[in-house]
Motif scaffolding. Structure first.
Motif, short mmCIF file in Angstrom:
data_model
loop_
_atom_site.label_atom_id
_atom_site.label_comp_id
_atom_site.label_asym_id
_atom_site.label_seq_id
_atom_site.Cartn_x
_atom_site.Cartn_y
_atom_site.Cartn_z
N ASP A 197 -2.27 -0.99 -3.46
CA ASP A 197 -3.49 -0.26 -3.15
C ASP A 197 -3.20 0.88 -2.18
O ASP A 197 -2.03 1.22 -1.96
CB ASP A 197 -4.56 -1.22 -2.60
CG ASP A 197 -5.15 -2.11 -3.68
OD1 ASP A 197 -5.41 -1.61 -4.78
OD2 ASP A 197 -5.34 -3.32 -3.42
N SER A 252 -3.68 2.99 1.52
CA SER A 252 -4.03 3.09 2.93
C SER A 252 -4.22 4.57 3.24
O SER A 252 -3.25 5.33 3.30
CB SER A 252 -2.93 2.50 3.82
OG SER A 252 -3.21 2.74 5.18
N TYR A 311 0.85 -1.19 0.00
CA TYR A 311 0.00 0.00 0.00
C TYR A 311 0.88 1.24 0.00
O TYR A 311 2.04 1.20 0.43
CB TYR A 311 -0.89 0.06 1.26
CG TYR A 311 -1.65 -1.19 1.57
CD1 TYR A 311 -2.93 -1.41 1.04
CD2 TYR A 311 -1.10 -2.17 2.40
CE1 TYR A 311 -3.63 -2.56 1.34
CE2 TYR A 311 -1.79 -3.33 2.69
CZ TYR A 311 -3.05 -3.52 2.16
OH TYR A 311 -3.74 -4.67 2.45
#
Length: 513
Positions: free
Chosen positions: A287, A289, A238
């Protein structure tokens, strides 16, 4: 009156609801830890000093993961100071917040507290003043079963079993000149890459979050993410986002539309991640956070509660009051829309942490030796954390517009929804951004049939019409959720009327059509 029509199709979904989307944050800052979650001697403290009244509110709020111990604090923190016999722990100067850290509360205490609260630990390592070796040692201390120097020290300190911390942050806001150990993107990218590799050699199961931009207005935004990920894409899972918002000069209309900025910020980071993925021919997916977000009224750079610039007159103090914002109705509606934005991006934002949990810009307030209570922003978080289950639905929204100075015309009604097929429910979250007009909302279902309204609650302005109403120690229940009266089904269409300036949660019983 404004009008909105929302279409929901069971086949148009975004992702499963990421349970880590409903995270929070505990930093050694102000009174978040000391007199917040931890206050030995308080009438409702347990034998470990944990405030049970605060714990009850935390469980009601429903966070799933809590980031710890910072924040700016972590960039000057020696984690070893917070383990071992409390009476032998050193007192240190914390340069981040110009306070004295007693280290009476540390890693063991937080892991125990997290177990009581029922939350996952998200641990941050210091990459400001420290680096690869210290981070690697912390993973060994926390996660290795035993038989090594660091893991055996944990066992001697009272924890025979590993803590099993899965989620780790590789530093905090190191793009910011205010940060202890501030770095360029190249410096940080290489350090993050090598630290991640070393930590995973100790425990291959961990997940790692690289530091992204501290906010969208940073002059390095975009290029920072690109450079960091060019170095560390294969080593991290992330990249982080941070964003704080506030009302400026009484411009409530623009403030109520700040989720538009949050949407754009997320979309920009997603685009940068995917550009690095394509250029580097990577197969894995990194991805986001969004591990700091909230409303924060940043009133000044060198005031009693904002010690960013240290003056000669300031004294080093233990856990002073810092940024203890009292949140009003308007703030709660805005926080609701931020949660909508996170849900709408749940396919890529897999973790999010509202900052912070207690006292410091927080949904929960407490007083030393006194009560704890819910702030206005407690309610949208608590309801969405509880009700958002199953799949996130992709909504088609047609809404009347409201004008804003910063964002132009925006939808009067902002919305998000989830479908829990197993429970047979749709949870619909709605915000009316109009300050003066009620909002008439019609929701059409496709592929699903509504059989009833299970519940409908709304948070709005109290009877005296003051949008700045807030919950305070002497009036702790002034702002909260009440039944939404004007709601029902009309030939399968949900119809509801939202009061001006309001946030609502409606749960429908549904079946496949």
């Amino acid at each position: 009156m404004t009008h909105a029509r929302i279409a929901i199709d069971r086949d148009f979904t975004i992702a499963d609801v990421p349970r880590r989307l409903f995270g929070s944050f505990v930093e050694h800052m102000g009174r978040c830890v000391y007199t917040g979650i931890y206050e030995p001697g308080h009438p409702q403290a347990d034998e470990r000093g944990f405030r049970t009244d605060v714990l009850e509110l935390v469980r009601e709020l429903g966070p799933t993961v809590v980031r710890y111990p910072g924040g700016n604090f972590v960039s000057g923190y020696r984690w070893e100071d917070g383990v071992g016999p409390v009476g032998e722990r050193p007192r240190r100067l914390d340069g981040a917040w110009h306070t004295i850290e007693t280290n009476a509360f540390g890693l063991h205490e937080f892991v125990d507290w997290a177990g009581e609260a029922g939350v996952e630990v998200m641990e941050a390592v210091n990459l400001g003043t420290r680096g690869v070796e210290e981070a690697r040692a912390l993973v060994e201390y926390a996660n290795h079963p035993g038989g090594t120097a660091w893991s055996d020290l944990r066992r001697r300190n009272g924890a025979a079993d590993p803590f099993g911390i899965t989620l780790w942050c590789l530093g905090n806001e190191l793009d910011g000149p205010w940060q202890i150990g501030h770095k360029t993107a190249h410096e940080y990218g290489r350090l993050a890459q090598e630290t991640a590799k070393a930590m995973r050699l100790v425990d291959p199961s961990i997940e790692l979050v690289a530091v992204g931009s501290s906010n969208r207005q940073m002059p390095t935004f975009g290029t920072w993410e690109h450079t960091v990920l060019t170095h560390a894409y294969d080593e991290v899972d992330y990249i982080s986002m941070h964003a704080y918002y506030q009302e400026h000069d009484g411009d409530a209309a623009s403030f109520l539309a700040e989720a538009v900025d949050m949407d754009a910020f997320i979309d920009g980071v997603v685009a940068t991640i995917d550009a690095v993925k394509a250029a580097g021919k990577h197969r894995k997916q990194v991805d986001i956070s969004f591990d700091e977000w909230n409303v924060w009224y940043q009133r000044g750079l060198d005031t009693d509660d904002q010690p960013h610039i240290v003056s000669a007159s300031k004294q080093w103090r233990e856990h002073p009051r810092l940024i203890e914002d009292a949140y009003n109705v308007t703030d709660a509606v805005v926080v609701g829309t931020f949660l909508h934005s996170l849900l709408r991006h749940g396919d890529r934002v897999r973790i999010a942490n509202q900052a912070q949990l207690v006292n410091v810009i927080a949904p929960i307030r407490s007083e030393e030796g006194g009560p704890a209570w819910r702030q206005s922003i407690f309610w949208p978080f608590a309801r969405i954390a509880k009700l958002a289950q199953g799949r996130i639905l992709r909504l088609a929204v047609e809404s009347s517009q409201v004008p804003t100075a910063r964002f132009g015309d925006v939808d009067a009604v902002d919305a998000a929804a989830t479908w829990d097929e197993e429970a047979g429910t749709i949870s619909l979250f709605l915000a009316n951004r109009s300050l003066a007009e009620a909002g008439d909302v019609a929701v059409d279902l496709r592929g699903l049939a509504a059989t009833g309204v299970r519940s409908a609650e709304v948070l709005t302005v109290p009877g005296d019409g003051d949008r700045l109403s807030a919950n305070v120690e002497t009036d702790q229940e002034r702002v909260g959720l009440v039944p939404l009266r004007d709601v029902g089904l009309d030939d399968g269409t949900l119809r509801a009327t939202l009061p001006p300036l309001s946030w609502a949660a409606v749960v429908l019983d549904v079946r496949r059509a």
